[in-house]
Scaffold this active site. Structure first.
Site, short mmCIF file in Angstrom:
data_model
loop_
_atom_site.label_atom_id
_atom_site.label_comp_id
_atom_site.label_asym_id
_atom_site.label_seq_id
_atom_site.Cartn_x
_atom_site.Cartn_y
_atom_site.Cartn_z
N TYR A 78 21.91 67.33 67.92
CA TYR A 78 20.96 66.72 66.99
C TYR A 78 20.46 65.39 67.55
CZ TYR A 78 18.89 65.06 62.66
OH TYR A 78 18.00 64.59 61.71
N HIS A 132 16.60 64.29 68.93
CA HIS A 132 15.88 63.16 68.35
C HIS A 132 15.67 62.03 69.35
CE1 HIS A 132 16.37 65.28 64.60
NE2 HIS A 132 15.49 64.45 64.09
N TYR A 192 11.84 54.44 60.26
CA TYR A 192 12.51 55.70 59.92
C TYR A 192 13.83 55.77 60.67
CZ TYR A 192 12.67 60.85 59.12
OH TYR A 192 13.00 62.13 58.76
N TRP A 218 8.51 71.73 64.75
CA TRP A 218 9.75 70.92 64.80
C TRP A 218 10.83 71.57 63.94
CZ3 TRP A 218 11.71 67.29 67.83
CH2 TRP A 218 12.83 66.59 67.38
N TRP A 219 10.44 72.01 62.74
CA TRP A 219 11.40 72.67 61.86
C TRP A 219 12.00 73.89 62.55
CZ3 TRP A 219 8.23 72.97 56.68
CH2 TRP A 219 8.17 71.70 56.10
#
Length: 102
Positions: free
Chosen positions: A17, A21, A40, A74-75
């Site tokens: 993960y 990112h 963010y 992206w999902w």
């Protein structure tokens, strides 16, 4: 306005993960900024594999951009390591602010 929400990664996928990112797609980052999303951050509770996200936004949350093609890609890219809905969007739960110190 600042908003927060939580999501979950599948057990054992912290490193993956983070790696994904660390190399977030430039076109996705650009879209978020164009839609007024900034500052963010995503944090991980390693005991529960719960992700805690907080962002500043104008009218849109990153979770409201599901009609955008790059967001859908992206999902799909993230679906193998996260808990998702049928459309591959991450299962996301808004969090209520109960305290703020400026």
């Amino acid at each position: 306005m600042k908003v927060a929400f939580k999501m979950k990664i599948k057990a054992g996928f912290k490193a993956e993960y983070k790696a994904r990112h660390d190399m977030v797609w430039p076109e996705l980052a650009t879209l978020l900024k164009e839609k007024g999303i900034s500052d963010y951050s995503i944090f991980l509770d390693e005991q529960t594999d719960t992700l805690f996200a907080v962002q500043r936004q104008n009218a849109n949350s990153s979770q409201d951009l599901g009609t955008e093609e790059i967001v859908q890609k992206w999902w799909a890219y993230m679906a193998d390591i996260m808990e998702t809905n049928e459309d591959k969007s991450p299962k996301s739960f808004p969090l209520e602010m109960v305290f703020h110190l400026d």
